[in-house]
Design a protein around this motif. Structure first.
Motif, PDB file in Angstrom:
ATOM      1  N   GLU A 152     -72.501 -17.153  52.962  1.00  0.00           N
ATOM      2  CA  GLU A 152     -72.182 -18.335  52.127  1.00  0.00           C
ATOM      3  C   GLU A 152     -72.687 -19.647  52.400  1.00  0.00           C
ATOM      4  O   GLU A 152     -73.638 -20.334  51.747  1.00  0.00           O
ATOM      5  N   ASN A 155     -76.546 -19.583  51.228  1.00  0.00           N
ATOM      6  CA  ASN A 155     -76.409 -20.025  49.771  1.00  0.00           C
ATOM      7  C   ASN A 155     -76.552 -21.483  49.715  1.00  0.00           C
ATOM      8  O   ASN A 155     -77.123 -22.021  48.986  1.00  0.00           O
ATOM      9  N   ASN A 161     -76.472 -23.107  46.275  1.00  0.00           N
ATOM     10  CA  ASN A 161     -75.614 -22.139  45.846  1.00  0.00           C
ATOM     11  C   ASN A 161     -75.759 -21.563  44.324  1.00  0.00           C
ATOM     12  O   ASN A 161     -74.775 -21.091  43.640  1.00  0.00           O
ATOM     13  N   LYS A 162     -77.214 -21.357  44.248  1.00  0.00           N
ATOM     14  CA  LYS A 162     -77.558 -20.664  43.007  1.00  0.00           C
ATOM     15  C   LYS A 162     -77.600 -19.167  43.008  1.00  0.00           C
ATOM     16  O   LYS A 162     -77.624 -18.614  42.164  1.00  0.00           O
ATOM     17  N   ASP A 164     -75.636 -15.402  44.283  1.00  0.00           N
ATOM     18  CA  ASP A 164     -74.614 -14.938  44.467  1.00  0.00           C
ATOM     19  C   ASP A 164     -74.356 -14.466  46.115  1.00  0.00           C
ATOM     20  O   ASP A 164     -75.435 -13.978  46.339  1.00  0.00           O
ATOM     21  N   ASP A 166     -73.536 -12.516  47.713  1.00  0.00           N
ATOM     22  CA  ASP A 166     -73.435 -10.880  47.903  1.00  0.00           C
ATOM     23  C   ASP A 166     -74.812 -10.438  47.756  1.00  0.00           C
ATOM     24  O   ASP A 166     -75.062  -9.185  47.869  1.00  0.00           O
ATOM     25  N   ASP A 167     -75.602 -11.026  47.311  1.00  0.00           N
ATOM     26  CA  ASP A 167     -77.045 -10.832  47.229  1.00  0.00           C
ATOM     27  C   ASP A 167     -77.791 -11.140  48.380  1.00  0.00           C
ATOM     28  O   ASP A 167     -78.851 -10.866  48.580  1.00  0.00           O
ATOM     29  N   ARG A 325     -81.093  -6.960  42.247  1.00  0.00           N
ATOM     30  CA  ARG A 325     -79.810  -6.178  42.201  1.00  0.00           C
ATOM     31  C   ARG A 325     -80.083  -4.573  42.165  1.00  0.00           C
ATOM     32  O   ARG A 325     -79.358  -3.768  42.678  1.00  0.00           O
TER      33      ARG A 325
END
Lengths: 478, 478
Positions: A152, A155, A161-162, A164, A166-167, A325
């Motif tokens: 977090e 990011n 914060n662009k 995710d 979790d990526d 992804r």
């Protein structure tokens, strides 16, 4: 046969001059590895010399590892072995260096920032606070992706914060990032493209995956797009590995134009791009604005790998990667198979270090300190090596990549040995090419492990060796 | 056709009983993956049933993922997909678990010691003392082999100074040990032998190296030597991977006889042995005396890999390996390509922790705590699962490997799903075989993450699910 012709001077023994000439032909690949040298009689006739002179020259070539005699067959040039031998000798030097057995040398080989500027007190503070706050919790395995709060925080601090969170996958340093991405993406005989020259640690990984490696020359603002397109026309490419800022070793940074063109090509030819962003924190040139290729990446084509050696600690082995992804699952599995997960306590310490914004102060300090060394070394090279080397100042980073000018007749491997004797360590260019004999005219010097005083002493020594060598082994025009 | 025969009872719908019977045939591989099932008419005639019953049974098989209908061709058994699907679901469960999103479950899947017993204060003390003593020095890269004093300390504490400390290589955990040894030793199509069953993390690494993997069944005192010899007769083997104590998952420990025989075979057939010594600190059975295979290794045939998760910290990722001289260079290069080096600060902390002998106290404590849980779980299994499972008590380690008895008609994947619904996590045996469908009659339960209270509750739940399932899906003898 013509290439063996040379004019002799009176200053040195003829056999020494002949030896130096043949050695230089082998070094420049004008005599190939394994190529049969002329017979003693042939060469004696051709050069109008006594046979003993040829015999002595050949003996010296053998003694120096530049030729093999095969009984009943003749004498053969030997090239690659000397490079292999060099690589071994290079790596032994660094084992000694890293174990502190060579502490008084001037080390221009440093690949990363030094820990000297790191505020140890800050690290102590965060370690203690993490242990007080989390107790045993800080010591167990994390989520495979890494400590959630750290992801977090990354990011927030680096990506507005662009992403995710979790990526983001935490890895044990950028080298591990390259390794696990390769294991997830690259199979035997897959085609991949690298810059020429490129980072040796990446080359080794790709070679170990048994990939077909294409090299594309690098220009002043990034890889040669026309050469790249030619390869793309004829081959299905899996991925392209590159460094966006202060490319290792060439020190080139990519123009935004080339970043965008590469992304278009990736989409058009369906390949992926591995962006190794290893040094972008150290930009000294104020006109340069940082923007990663990942930040232009609309079609999820870029695997972004980032080391924290610069903002945090060189020896701590933490980095992260952001991955399309489509590869997320396979890259995660590859991470688990590689080392399960990255040290949990250090991830928590890094998160707190980032939260407290210690890193911003640290990066500012590094920029001030290294810009000073950078400017100093640049001026020293310009003043003292002007006639011996050519180079482009990178405007950032931790090193310079120098090309030996034509008047210097020794190659950078020989230069390495000669400098090592005098207590100066450099990195010959041969480390950065798929075929090691390329890059012999280049060498890399970095300033992360040396202050201005050592830089001056080191450049003085390089200067004196180069001017000496230019004279001694100078082979007259022929 | 005969295998489709079954006796029906009156308790359940006939189509449900037929479905359960066919599913069990698929699970036991008596109907193979992709095998065509009889046509509806054929099976209706054979079993003297209404066609609608067959249609409904096939529909349920499809709905549960055990069959595919291909239009105009018939219905086909589907097997591997369900296992692949399971593996995905298993891994997602553990991502949730490790990220704390499943905190109230009873977790019998723990692979390593818990950090709960670890004296956080000791760690704080050594970290602070290392930073005070070494300052920034503690934060830079180490020797490729790892921090020299740590290697000396390992040699002193665990090998009576019988090794050369330069033969020890520090790695970021045992998983990395397996990975870098594989990269150094194993090439595409090399033959390697593993135990059957074996650790899934090693299997994945070997598969990723594209090795030919031979599995040799494990017996009560180690691998089946006769089966091994048959393979050695016909194939040139590169290496044999095994775990000397409390093998994962079978919990078998090797007899000294088998260790010596294996060393003889390695010499005779010129292969190498990778000894994964992952859990030998936890021996509860006082008659068992520890001796690694490496300690018998006179001909430098054994690559010994050791994790420090047990004596130090599970999340800290430090281990070491001892490697035959012949592989030393290639294993070192492989380490550099994998992650350059292991976190330097933690290596220094571990060295101090060992020097102060904190680890001896810690191991003593773990043995007391885990023996308690071990004894408790053993008794619970004997008392409550007696009719449902078979097993051999391992006498040490952190888990039990249970075989479902014949009266239990569900396999361990189904058991996993049913238990997960009730908040209990187990590891089905399918994770430990090259061909995943094997191992369905087995599951592993460990006690490192659960205290005695949770063990009791968990075994109660397993017991109730198993007796329920034995009744519901019980297929009468036929």
């Amino acid at each position: 046969m013509d290439k063996y012709r040379l004019k002799f001077n009176d200053e040195f023994n003829k056999y020494i001059q002949l030896y130096a000439h043949i050695k230089s032909l082998i070094d420049k690949n004008q005599i190939e590895d394994g190529e049969k040298l002329p017979s003693i009689r042939e060469l004696a006739d051709f050069l109008k010399l006594n046979k003993v002179t040829i015999i002595n020259a050949y003996k010296k070539l053998q003694a120096e590892g530049y030729a093999n005699q095969k009984i009943g067959s003749g004498t053969y040039a030997k090239r690659r072995d000397s490079i292999r031998g060099f690589k071994k000798s290079y790596s032994i030097t660094f084992k000694r260096l890293s174990s502190g057995r060579l502490s008084d040398v001037i080390d221009f080989t440093g690949e990363t920032t030094s820990a000297d500027f790191f505020p140890v007190a800050d690290l102590k503070a965060v370690l203690n606070d993490v242990l007080d706050r989390d107790g045993a919790e800080a010591l167990i395995y994390q989520d495979v992706l890494g400590y959630e709060k750290l992801r977090e925080r990354i990011n927030e601090k680096f990506w507005d914060n662009k992403l995710d969170f979790d990526d983001i996958l935490i890895v044990s340093g950028a080298q591990q990032g390259i390794d696990i991405v390769s294991k997830a993406l690259i199979n035997v005989n897959d085609n991949i493209i690298v810059e020429k020259p490129t980072y040796s640690g990446a080359l080794s990984v790709f070679k170990s995956r048994k990939a077909n490696i294409f090299e594309v020359p690098i220009e002043k603002d990034g890889v040669d797009l026309e050469a790249l397109k030619k390869i793309l026309k004829k081959n299905k490419i899996k991925c392209f590995y590159f460094m966006s800022y202060f490319q290792n070793p060439s020190t080139v940074s990519y123009s935004n134009y080339k970043k965008e063109e590469l992304l278009k090509l990736a989409e058009e030819h369906d390949f992926y791009i591995i962006e190794d962003d290893y040094l972008s924190e150290l930009i000294y040139d104020e006109s340069t604005k940082y923007s990663s290729m990942k930040s232009y990446d609309k079609n999820d084509r870029v695997i972004y790998i980032k080391s924290f050696s610069k903002i945090f600690l060189p020896g701590i082995r933490i980095g992260y990667l952001v991955c399309p992804r489509i590869f997320k699952d396979s890259v995660q599995n590859s991470k688990v198979n590689t080392d399960i997960s990255t040290s949990s306590l250090m991830q928590r310490a890094l998160e707190m270090y980032m939260e407290r914004e210690y890193w911003i102060e640290h990066i500012k300090l590094l920029n001030v300190k290294y810009k000073e060394r950078y400017d100093f070394m640049k001026t020293e090279i310009q003043n003292k090596l002007n006639e011996s080397v050519e180079f482009n100042p990178p405007g950032g980073g931790l090193h310079f990549y120098l090309k030996l000018s034509d008047r210097i007749q020794i190659n950078s491997i020989e230069l390495f040995y000669k400098l090592r004797e005098k207590g100066v360590l450099i990195t010959p260019g041969v480390m950065f090419y798929k075929h090691s004999n390329e890059g012999e005219r280049y060498f890399k010097i970095g300033f992360s492990q040396t202050d201005c005083d050592k830089i001056r002493k080191g450049i003085d020594i390089i200067s004196s060796v180069l001017s000496e060598e230019a004279k001694v082994y100078g082979v007259p025009n022929n």
